[in-house]
Design a protein around this motif. Structure first.
Motif, mmCIF file in Angstrom:
data_model
loop_
_atom_site.group_PDB
_atom_site.id
_atom_site.type_symbol
_atom_site.label_atom_id
_atom_site.label_comp_id
_atom_site.label_asym_id
_atom_site.label_seq_id
_atom_site.Cartn_x
_atom_site.Cartn_y
_atom_site.Cartn_z
ATOM 1 N N THR A 240 0.874 -1.160 0.000
ATOM 2 C CA THR A 240 0.000 0.000 0.000
ATOM 3 C C THR A 240 0.916 1.215 0.000
ATOM 4 N N ARG B 51 -2.863 10.101 0.324
ATOM 5 C CA ARG B 51 -3.821 9.237 -0.370
ATOM 6 C C ARG B 51 -3.219 7.848 -0.592
ATOM 7 N N PRO C 95 0.040 -0.412 -6.475
ATOM 8 C CA PRO C 95 0.130 0.395 -7.699
ATOM 9 C C PRO C 95 1.213 -0.122 -8.631
ATOM 10 N N TRP D 233 4.350 3.907 -11.913
ATOM 11 C CA TRP D 233 3.623 5.036 -11.330
ATOM 12 C C TRP D 233 4.323 5.505 -10.049
ATOM 13 N N HIS E 274 -2.806 4.047 -2.151
ATOM 14 C CA HIS E 274 -2.944 3.321 -3.410
ATOM 15 C C HIS E 274 -2.475 1.888 -3.151
ATOM 16 N N THR E 275 -3.366 0.933 -3.368
ATOM 17 C CA THR E 275 -3.036 -0.464 -3.107
ATOM 18 C C THR E 275 -2.463 -1.124 -4.345
#
Length: 143
Positions: free
Chosen positions: A121, A127, A132, A136, A129-130
């Motif tokens: 994660t 914020r 990713p 990115w 993001h799991t």
């Protein structure tokens, strides 16, 4: 901390047992290859592959100061290993939190994933993001 080393230790023991059996049957070369394979596998699943982890609170403080992502991970996770390997040298620029060593980090991950400890994660600018894409995550380091 013991939990983080369970899989690597089991892999070393399994490789040693398999290699011993092969040596006893006269297959020394195959035994060496088997042992090396299991040692490499244990190494890639150990906490040693990842940069030194910090606590969740320290990682959040550092991230607020430098804007770099925080990666919550655990040893033995193939997706965490994929992220780490794909980041290459850039992995040193990310703040790593081992959720098996840090209960606060595990709590952050559970809060971001509806109660599950799904890793990696990555938290960028507050914020989550799991799992990713590694490309990115690398973009977040340059942007």
């Amino acid at each position: 901390m013991k939990r983080a080393w369970m899989l690597p230790i089991l892999l070393v023991f399994a490789g040693s047992a398999g290699a011993t059996g092969l040596v006893l049957t006269g297959s020394t070369a195959v035994a060496v290859v088997t042992l090396v394979f299991f040692l490499l596998l244990a190494g890639t699943h150990s906490p040693l592959v990842f940069p030194r982890p910090v606590g969740a609170l320290e990682a959040e403080r550092r991230s607020a100061a430098d804007g770099r992502p925080v990666v919550y991970w655990r040893p033995g996770c193939q997706y965490c290993l994929r992220l780490r390997l794909r980041l290459g040298r850039d992995a040193r620029r990310v703040h790593w939190v081992d959720i098996w060593r840090d209960p606060d980090g595990a709590a952050v991950v559970r809060a971001a994933n509806q109660g599950d400890e799904t890793v990696p994660t990555v938290v960028v600018a507050g914020r989550a993001h799991t799992n990713p894409d590694p490309a990115w995550v690398r973009e977040q380091l340059t942007g």
